[in-house]
Scaffold this motif. Structure first.
Motif: not given
Length: 494
Positions: A352-353, A368-374, A377-386, A470-480
């Motif tokens: 959704a995000a 376009k920039v991606l900033l990610f952490n998880q 959980r299964d971080a690899k699967a989330l990155v693939n979903n993204l 730049a457009d920066i997408f930050v996702t993967g964790s509310l802690h991040l």
């Protein structure tokens, strides 16, 4: 889990309260030890919550006066809670004080306990915190019934905050309160609520499988555990059929009804305070939940109902538009960069995000920039979903994988200390190195890839990447997300 407090309290400031609270966090080793037993359930959880409540001076029936809305689900329960609270807040003359209990927090733990949409003050947090803390210190439990409640022990982090929320809302004379479930429902500490006014279930998905089960049916069974006799339950439309069937069974078991809420026609194009097309479903559910409370409180003559063409009062629309909920489809403009921030950390929420980000920036010519952490959980699967969700419309020029550590010093912001991850994995950047290799496999060598040990350095890296916006997408964790907002706060006061 019962935590024996190792601290000798010196003062009773907000800092002291946060330090004491952090001592109640379950550490990673304990969590992993429990997982190895294979035991998903802790049937003592609610019995212990009742006992802790007794020791601070309450019975569960005392909380009925709070006129509670109880919300569970996998995706969107926090947003739905925020929408509901905001709608109720439009009726200040009849309901002057509305409580909201959610988790997790972004910047400050005070965000979990809000009154009229605002986190309680540091002074009130400290005051009520130590009232609960001291009452627990001065009372004991029968060890034959509660063998883990040895003198000096305290409930774990989330359970303590749940107790604190009840105490705070009663002391503050809240007329209605909205409670978001922590995990699941059946054995969640918030489920000591005996007589909610109404219950809500947002979209179901697969998450917290260790605690809730591996199938949508098992997860739905747990979520449906919040249903109570006589308290109507509502859920969003387009629920997973197998999960919906179980929710209906649970409603029957609990002698209540479950009704699906459509997206109201008036909300199809209404402006909402939380961005994202999928939020219209959550907003519709919130409308019905708030209607139940307002009718029960004799504020509305009749309930709104669930007809798609129902006429929604202006105050409801104002409440939805004025809802503020950081870290969920949030857009921040800083200098010339635009940050698109969402703490998505499940498959459904990530899709959704990512779809929201794609649809918002696909026509933008910016880098376009991606900033990610998880981290857990299964971080690899989330990155693939993204990646699947944004491609081929959006191609990232740079991707950065970081930890949830806030500062270059290696420390966390005090309110963001987390002991629920492997410290060794964090220090060795194990997850981050794995993710950068995974990105190369799915993206080839198009994007430049980086790993940073903390959020502060990640932000500095982004600032140095380009001489253009730049457009920066930050996702993967509310802690991040929370850590990044704290970094921004410090930069803004310099």
């Amino acid at each position: 889990m019962i935590i024996r407090n190792p601290l000798r309290m010196i003062g009773k400031t907000y800092h002291d309260a946060v330090t004491a609270l952090n001592s109640l966090q379950s550490n990673y080793a304990n969590i992993m030890a429990i997982r190895q037993t294979g035991d998903r359930k802790n049937i003592m959880t609610l019995l212990e919550m009742h006992e802790w409540s007794r020791r601070i001076g309450y019975s569960a029936s005392d909380f009925n006066k709070l006129n509670i809305v109880h919300i569970t689900g996998t995706k969107g329960k926090g947003s739905t809670a925020a929408f509901t609270s905001s709608i109720l807040g439009q009726y200040k003359e009849q309901l002057p004080r509305i409580g909201l209990y959610t988790s997790p927090h972004l910047r400050s733990v005070r965000e979990r306990i809000r009154i009229n949409g605002e986190p309680i003050s540091e002074e009130k947090f400290a005051k009520y915190f130590f009232e609960v803390w001291d009452r627990l210190d001065k009372t004991t439990s029968p060890l034959d019934k509660f063998p883990h409640m040895i003198p000096g022990s305290k409930p774990g982090y989330f359970k303590f905050l749940t107790l604190l929320s009840f105490h705070t809302f009663i002391k503050e004379d809240c007329k209605s309160c909205v409670y978001e479930v922590g995990v699941g429902g059946e054995l969640d500490s918030t489920n000591m609520i005996e007589k909610p006014i109404v219950c809500g279930v947002t979209l179901l998905g697969i998450d917290h499988t260790f605690m809730l089960g591996d199938t949508i049916e098992e997860i739905a069974w747990n979520k449906g555990g919040i249903f109570k006799p006589g308290a109507p339950a509502f859920t969003v439309e387009k629920q997973i059929p197998e999960g919906l069937a179980v929710l209906k069974e649970r409603a029957g078991e609990r002698k209540t009804t479950l009704t699906e809420v459509p997206v109201f026609q008036q909300l199809q194009h209404a402006k909402l305070g939380i961005a994202g097309e999928f939020q219209r479903s959550n907003a519709s559910l919130a409308v019905v939940l708030a209607s139940e409370v307002l009718h029960t409180s004799n504020v509305l003559d009749k309930k709104l109902g669930c007809n798609p063409d129902a006429s929604i009062p202006k105050k409801f629309l104002d409440g939805l538009q004025n809802t503020k909920w950081e870290g969920r489809c949030q857009i921040l403009e800083r200098e010339e960069n635009i940050w698109y921030i969402d703490g998505a950390h499940t498959k459904d929420s990530m899709i959704a995000a990512s779809t929201w980000f794609r649809d918002t920036v696909c026509s933008s010519k910016r880098k376009k920039v991606l900033l990610f952490n998880q981290q857990s959980r299964d971080a690899k699967a989330l990155v693939n979903n993204l990646y699947t969700s944004v491609s081929p419309d959006v191609i990232f020029d740079d991707v950065i994988f970081t930890t949830n550590v806030t500062w270059k010093s290696g420390s966390y912001s005090a309110d963001l200390v987390s002991m629920n991850t492997s410290q060794e994995d964090v220090e060795n950047l194990k997850v981050q190195e794995s993710l950068t290799n995974n990105w190369k496999e799915i993206d080839g060598n198009h994007a430049r890839r980086y790993v940073t040990p903390n959020i502060e350095e990640a932000n500095e890296l982004i600032e140095k990447l380009y001489d253009e916006p730049a457009d920066i997408f930050v996702t993967g964790s509310l802690h991040l997300v929370g850590g990044l907002l704290v970094v921004f706060d410090r930069l803004d006061v310099k």
